[in-house]
Motif scaffolding. Structure first.
Motif, PDB file in Angstrom:
ATOM      1  N   ALA A  24     135.817  87.131  98.370  1.00  0.00           N
ATOM      2  CA  ALA A  24     136.785  87.455  97.318  1.00  0.00           C
ATOM      3  C   ALA A  24     137.052  86.258  96.415  1.00  0.00           C
ATOM      4  O   ALA A  24     137.059  86.388  95.183  1.00  0.00           O
ATOM      5  N   THR A  25     137.284  85.091  97.008  1.00  0.00           N
ATOM      6  CA  THR A  25     137.642  83.911  96.214  1.00  0.00           C
ATOM      7  C   THR A  25     136.447  83.025  95.888  1.00  0.00           C
ATOM      8  O   THR A  25     136.531  82.185  94.990  1.00  0.00           O
ATOM      9  N   GLY A  26     135.340  83.205  96.609  1.00  0.00           N
ATOM     10  CA  GLY A  26     134.195  82.339  96.408  1.00  0.00           C
ATOM     11  C   GLY A  26     134.419  80.929  96.899  1.00  0.00           C
ATOM     12  O   GLY A  26     133.761  79.985  96.432  1.00  0.00           O
ATOM     13  N   THR A  27     135.343  80.758  97.828  1.00  0.00           N
ATOM     14  CA  THR A  27     135.687  79.438  98.362  1.00  0.00           C
ATOM     15  C   THR A  27     135.870  79.545  99.869  1.00  0.00           C
ATOM     16  O   THR A  27     136.082  80.641 100.398  1.00  0.00           O
ATOM     17  N   PRO A  28     135.853  78.418 100.583  1.00  0.00           N
ATOM     18  CA  PRO A  28     136.324  78.448 101.965  1.00  0.00           C
ATOM     19  C   PRO A  28     137.818  78.762 101.989  1.00  0.00           C
ATOM     20  O   PRO A  28     138.568  78.332 101.104  1.00  0.00           O
ATOM     21  N   MET A  29     138.251  79.532 102.986  1.00  0.00           N
ATOM     22  CA  MET A  29     139.670  79.846 103.157  1.00  0.00           C
ATOM     23  C   MET A  29     140.072  79.577 104.602  1.00  0.00           C
ATOM     24  O   MET A  29     139.317  79.886 105.533  1.00  0.00           O
ATOM     25  N   GLY A  88     136.037  72.760  91.760  1.00  0.00           N
ATOM     26  CA  GLY A  88     135.775  73.784  90.762  1.00  0.00           C
ATOM     27  C   GLY A  88     136.814  74.877  90.668  1.00  0.00           C
ATOM     28  O   GLY A  88     136.695  75.766  89.818  1.00  0.00           O
ATOM     29  N   VAL A  89     137.855  74.840  91.519  1.00  0.00           N
ATOM     30  CA  VAL A  89     138.925  75.834  91.452  1.00  0.00           C
ATOM     31  C   VAL A  89     139.942  75.399  90.399  1.00  0.00           C
ATOM     32  O   VAL A  89     140.434  74.270  90.424  1.00  0.00           O
ATOM     33  N   ALA A  90     140.254  76.288  89.484  1.00  0.00           N
ATOM     34  CA  ALA A  90     141.152  75.959  88.383  1.00  0.00           C
ATOM     35  C   ALA A  90     142.530  75.568  88.893  1.00  0.00           C
ATOM     36  O   ALA A  90     143.014  76.094  89.896  1.00  0.00           O
ATOM     37  N   ILE A  97     152.021  76.981  89.484  1.00  0.00           N
ATOM     38  CA  ILE A  97     150.846  77.654  88.944  1.00  0.00           C
ATOM     39  C   ILE A  97     149.618  76.974  89.522  1.00  0.00           C
ATOM     40  O   ILE A  97     149.635  75.777  89.824  1.00  0.00           O
ATOM     41  N   GLY A  98     148.547  77.715  89.719  1.00  0.00           N
ATOM     42  CA  GLY A  98     147.321  77.109  90.219  1.00  0.00           C
ATOM     43  C   GLY A  98     147.313  76.962  91.726  1.00  0.00           C
ATOM     44  O   GLY A  98     147.730  77.865  92.451  1.00  0.00           O
ATOM     45  N   LEU A  99     146.832  75.828  92.216  1.00  0.00           N
ATOM     46  CA  LEU A  99     146.685  75.607  93.653  1.00  0.00           C
ATOM     47  C   LEU A  99     148.017  75.780  94.369  1.00  0.00           C
ATOM     48  O   LEU A  99     149.028  75.198  93.978  1.00  0.00           O
ATOM     49  N   GLY A 100     148.010  76.602  95.421  1.00  0.00           N
ATOM     50  CA  GLY A 100     149.229  76.879  96.164  1.00  0.00           C
ATOM     51  C   GLY A 100     150.129  77.913  95.519  1.00  0.00           C
ATOM     52  O   GLY A 100     151.238  78.151  95.997  1.00  0.00           O
ATOM     53  N   VAL A 105     147.697  88.090  93.355  1.00  0.00           N
ATOM     54  CA  VAL A 105     147.113  88.968  92.342  1.00  0.00           C
ATOM     55  C   VAL A 105     145.625  88.639  92.221  1.00  0.00           C
ATOM     56  O   VAL A 105     145.173  87.575  92.645  1.00  0.00           O
ATOM     57  N   ASP A 106     144.860  89.555  91.648  1.00  0.00           N
ATOM     58  CA  ASP A 106     143.492  89.283  91.224  1.00  0.00           C
ATOM     59  C   ASP A 106     143.544  88.921  89.747  1.00  0.00           C
ATOM     60  O   ASP A 106     143.796  89.790  88.895  1.00  0.00           O
ATOM     61  N   ALA A 107     143.329  87.648  89.434  1.00  0.00           N
ATOM     62  CA  ALA A 107     143.420  87.204  88.051  1.00  0.00           C
ATOM     63  C   ALA A 107     142.336  87.857  87.197  1.00  0.00           C
ATOM     64  O   ALA A 107     141.196  88.024  87.633  1.00  0.00           O
ATOM     65  N   THR A 108     142.714  88.187  85.981  1.00  0.00           N
ATOM     66  CA  THR A 108     141.773  88.779  85.030  1.00  0.00           C
ATOM     67  C   THR A 108     141.461  87.840  83.874  1.00  0.00           C
ATOM     68  O   THR A 108     140.569  88.138  83.072  1.00  0.00           O
ATOM     69  N   GLU A 109     142.186  86.725  83.787  1.00  0.00           N
ATOM     70  CA  GLU A 109     142.048  85.808  82.659  1.00  0.00           C
ATOM     71  C   GLU A 109     141.326  84.534  83.090  1.00  0.00           C
ATOM     72  O   GLU A 109     141.564  84.003  84.179  1.00  0.00           O
ATOM     73  N   ALA A 110     140.450  84.024  82.198  1.00  0.00           N
ATOM     74  CA  ALA A 110     139.782  82.746  82.444  1.00  0.00           C
ATOM     75  C   ALA A 110     140.799  81.609  82.295  1.00  0.00           C
ATOM     76  O   ALA A 110     141.728  81.710  81.485  1.00  0.00           O
ATOM     77  N   PRO A 111     140.645  80.521  83.060  1.00  0.00           N
ATOM     78  CA  PRO A 111     139.601  80.250  84.057  1.00  0.00           C
ATOM     79  C   PRO A 111     139.952  80.785  85.455  1.00  0.00           C
ATOM     80  O   PRO A 111     139.185  80.631  86.387  1.00  0.00           O
ATOM     81  N   TRP A 112     141.109  81.420  85.582  1.00  0.00           N
ATOM     82  CA  TRP A 112     141.630  81.814  86.889  1.00  0.00           C
ATOM     83  C   TRP A 112     140.806  82.912  87.554  1.00  0.00           C
ATOM     84  O   TRP A 112     140.697  82.966  88.779  1.00  0.00           O
ATOM     85  N   SER A 113     140.206  83.784  86.749  1.00  0.00           N
ATOM     86  CA  SER A 113     139.522  84.949  87.307  1.00  0.00           C
ATOM     87  C   SER A 113     138.309  84.585  88.150  1.00  0.00           C
ATOM     88  O   SER A 113     137.826  85.423  88.928  1.00  0.00           O
ATOM     89  N   ALA A 114     137.800  83.369  88.032  1.00  0.00           N
ATOM     90  CA  ALA A 114     136.627  82.968  88.807  1.00  0.00           C
ATOM     91  C   ALA A 114     136.915  82.921  90.306  1.00  0.00           C
ATOM     92  O   ALA A 114     136.038  83.233  91.113  1.00  0.00           O
ATOM     93  N   HIS A 115     138.141  82.523  90.676  1.00  0.00           N
ATOM     94  CA  HIS A 115     138.442  82.339  92.101  1.00  0.00           C
ATOM     95  C   HIS A 115     139.762  82.967  92.554  1.00  0.00           C
ATOM     96  O   HIS A 115     139.912  83.242  93.749  1.00  0.00           O
TER      97      HIS A 115
END
Length: 278
Positions: A24-29, A88-90, A97-100, A105-115
């Motif tokens: 889902a996130t394309g990252t380690p979780m 590479g995570v915005a 906002i951002g990390l943490g 939600v599932d972001a729909t706007e760049a750059p957030w939607s990538a992860h």
């Protein structure tokens, strides 16, 4: 594949910290899972806890004081992270906002939607993962709770999955994020300017639009500094009353927004959940 980061015995059960690569996130979780001693003999209900701004899985794992109650009641306790992390995570300046601060939600706007796809992660990928890895978890008997941003997440997840969760509660939740600064900042960046799209992630709006659960339990610290500006419990009081939803709202005198507050009353919430899980 799930990697065991750490394991410790506690109250007769197993406290695990686990890591996996998320689709889902394309990252380690990383997340934590407590398995009570009853899980060694049979299946146990699962409580999911969603954490608040700036937190990881570790805050409730280290400070929540839930294990004794979970061991007594035979409840597993799952605590995911609050956002994707890694290279590479915005991110953006500021702690809200951002990390943490994924806001579930599932972001729909760049750059957030990538992860930033925390909705898909907590509602689809993580439940499927733990169900596949731990056969002792009874996924037909689930409850959900959370704190602050995570309280917002717990309420919206339950309202949009009414058949999945037998009980939903929250500590100091952001009940109407579309109407308060924390939510407006996050939603405008993650979901864009169309406020109609925000309603699917706003507990009060969901109730106004017809979403229903039988009952909600909420605890608020009466000394919480964010009470009037960000939390606004009176909004869900009004919405629940209009919708005929049973709302148990406790205002705890002298308590603030911290884990001193949460750890004091988390066992009460777990017992209430157990009564609804059967």
């Amino acid at each position: 594949m799930v990697e065991v980061v750490s394991e410790a015995r506690s109250h007769g059960g197993r406290q695990l910290v686990l890591r996996h690569d998320s689709r889902a996130t394309g990252t380690p979780m990383t997340f934590s899972l407590f398995l009570p001693p009853q899980a060694e003999q049979g299946r146990v209900p699962l409580v999911t806890y969603l954490s608040g701004l700036t937190c990881t899985h570790a805050n409730v794992t280290d400070k929540g004081e839930y294990r004794a109650a979970c061991a007594e009641l035979g409840l597993a306790f799952l605590a995911p992270d609050t956002s994707p992390r890694g290279d590479g995570v915005a991110d953006e300046e500021g702690w809200d906002i951002g990390l943490g601060a994924g806001f579930y939600v599932d972001a729909t706007e760049a750059p957030w939607s990538a992860h930033y796809r925390m909705w898909s992660y907590v509602t689809e990928e993580l439940p499927a993962l733990v169900a596949a890895e731990y056969a002792a978890l009874d996924m037909s008997a689930q409850a959900i709770t959370g704190h602050s941003m995570g309280g917002h997440g717990a309420l919206t997840v339950a309202l949009r999955h009414p058949g999945r969760f037998h009980a939903v509660s929250a500590f100091a939740p952001i009940v109407a994020p579309s109407e308060v600064p924390w939510g407006e900042k996050a939603f405008s960046r993650y979901l864009g300017p169309d406020r109609a799209a925000w309603r699917a992630h706003d507990a009060v709006a969901l109730i106004e639009d017809g979403a229903r659960v039988p009952a909600i339990r909420i605890d608020i610290g009466a000394a919480d500094p964010f009470l009037e500006r960000e939390l606004r419990p009176e909004r869900i009081e009004a919405a629940a009353a209009d919708a005929g939803i049973e709302l148990i709202l406790e205002r705890r005198s002298g308590y603030d927004h911290s884990y001193f507050f949460i750890s004091t009353f988390l066992a009460e919430h777990l017992r209430w959940m157990k009564s609804r899980l059967g």
